[in-house]
Design an enzyme around this catalytic site. Structure first.
Site, mmCIF file in Angstrom:
data_model
loop_
_atom_site.group_PDB
_atom_site.id
_atom_site.type_symbol
_atom_site.label_atom_id
_atom_site.label_comp_id
_atom_site.label_asym_id
_atom_site.label_seq_id
_atom_site.Cartn_x
_atom_site.Cartn_y
_atom_site.Cartn_z
ATOM 1 N N HIS A 168 -1.463 -9.893 10.918
ATOM 2 C CA HIS A 168 -1.749 -8.910 10.171
ATOM 3 C C HIS A 168 -1.126 -7.651 10.914
ATOM 4 C CE1 HIS A 168 -3.255 -6.976 6.751
ATOM 5 N NE2 HIS A 168 -3.592 -5.770 7.411
ATOM 6 N N CYS A 169 -0.318 -6.967 10.337
ATOM 7 C CA CYS A 169 0.520 -5.563 10.651
ATOM 8 C C CYS A 169 -0.192 -4.411 10.095
ATOM 9 C CB CYS A 169 1.735 -5.623 10.982
ATOM 10 S SG CYS A 169 2.431 -4.185 11.811
ATOM 11 N N PRO A 170 -1.134 -3.633 10.763
ATOM 12 C CA PRO A 170 -1.455 -2.317 9.813
ATOM 13 C C PRO A 170 -0.291 -1.319 9.876
ATOM 14 C CG PRO A 170 -2.128 -2.117 12.166
ATOM 15 C CD PRO A 170 -1.374 -3.559 11.968
ATOM 16 N N ASN A 173 0.985 -2.443 6.574
ATOM 17 C CA ASN A 173 -0.270 -2.731 5.735
ATOM 18 C C ASN A 173 -0.052 -4.042 4.917
ATOM 19 O OD1 ASN A 173 -2.615 -2.089 4.207
ATOM 20 N ND2 ASN A 173 -1.555 -1.204 2.692
ATOM 21 N N ASN A 174 0.299 -5.038 5.800
ATOM 22 C CA ASN A 174 0.424 -6.617 5.298
ATOM 23 C C ASN A 174 0.418 -7.592 6.436
ATOM 24 O OD1 ASN A 174 0.479 -8.386 3.152
ATOM 25 N ND2 ASN A 174 2.706 -7.723 2.608
#
Length: 311
Positions: A168-170, A173-174
């Site tokens: 999950h990559c902030p 945002n996904n």
């Protein structure tokens, strides 16, 4: 009295015994139930996808602001005051094209369903419709109550099970998963390219200003120009290193057909091994073309994959 057939299990990686008194007979090779990809594709796959996570939204906004800051410094501090019209046009067109592709890739990575498994489909009626044979089981995610296909993992931020979830990559945002990994790879590549391009232009601008009058090489005062260029240099260097590493790890992950979570957990490989070129085409589409580098092109995967339910 225990039922001789277990239709559903909540555990993610455990393997249960097939019955009391079976001795070592329960140590059998895993069976798998091939099910069409359409069955486990979320109904929101074609709709707008957006994760309402405060941290992710802030990080995504910061990403766009940093790109716009670089755009401002490149155009108004370095290119417009330049004496060479050709230099300004060529570098301005190249930088703006790369920045546009980077932001478009970011938007596609953020607003594309990464491969969410339908939520709450682990119902008794649905499991019975699979017509499982005696001794076969399917695995249910206890968090989102969905039937978990092979290589899917639950994301605590997205609150869904994601097929081939890498991480999950902030910043986007996904989750980075099966359906949006191409856009994430393009995003890291284009950010690395505009970072490198801006660093090269900063070096040339400093050299020109040292040889010429500082008051003539920029429309801003010399102190303001130096501060803006130093900040851009710091931003470009930081993001060049970060996105280059991410780009390299993603390409390696694609070529080895092993996601970041699978590498971290050192999960046993239970899927067919393919060549590096086949793995690249599985992410970017069949066949190879310039569309691989376009965030506006949805990968064409050819024949739909058959997913496996671990049993």
């Amino acid at each position: 009295m225990k039922s001789p057939v277990h239709r559903c299990r909540d555990t993610e990686h455990g393997r249960g015994q097939s019955g009391a008194g079976a001795g070592n007979n329960y140590l059998q090779t895993e069976q798998r139930i091939p099910i069409s990809k359409d069955v486990i594709t979320s109904s929101s796959a074609s709709a707008m996808w957006f994760i309402r996570d405060a941290c992710g939204i802030v990080c995504a906004v910061i990403t766009w602001m940093l790109v716009f800051y670089a755009e401002f410094v490149v155009l108004f501090v370095m290119l417009l005051p330049s004496k060479s019209l050709t230099y300004s046009i060529v570098n301005g067109a190249l930088f703006n094209a790369l920045a546009f592709l980077a932001l478009a890739s970011h938007l596609r990575a953020m607003c594309t369903d990464p491969g969410a498994v339908p939520k709450g489909n682990a119902t008794k009626e649905y499991i019975e419709s699979l017509q499982l044979k005696p001794g076969q089981v399917v695995y249910k995610c206890p968090k989102c109550c969905s039937i978990k296909p092979d290589r899917a993992h639950h994301c605590s931020v997205c609150k869904r099970c994601i097929r081939k979830m890498d991480h999950h990559c902030p910043w986007v945002n996904n989750c980075v998963g099966e359906n949006n990994q191409k856009y994430f790879v393009l995003f890291t590549m284009y950010i690395a390219l505009i970072s490198l391009h801006s660093l090269v232009m900063v070096v040339f601008h400093f050299l020109n200003c040292f040889e010429d009058d500082w008051t003539k090489c920029s429309s801003f005062s010399p102190p303001a120009t130096v501060i803006l260029l130093i900040l851009l240099c710091f931003e470009g260097l930081l993001f060049l290193i970060f996105t280059s590493v991410m780009f390299g790890t993603q390409v390696h992950s694609i070529c080895t057909d092993e996601t970041g979570i699978e590498q971290l957990k050192k999960e046993e490989r239970r899927w067919a091994k393919k060549t590096k070129w086949m793995n690249m085409r599985a992410v970017f589409g069949h066949p190879f073309s310039l569309l691989w580098f376009s965030p506006f092109s949805t990968p064409e995967h050819g024949k739909a994959e058959t997913y496996q339910y671990v049993v």
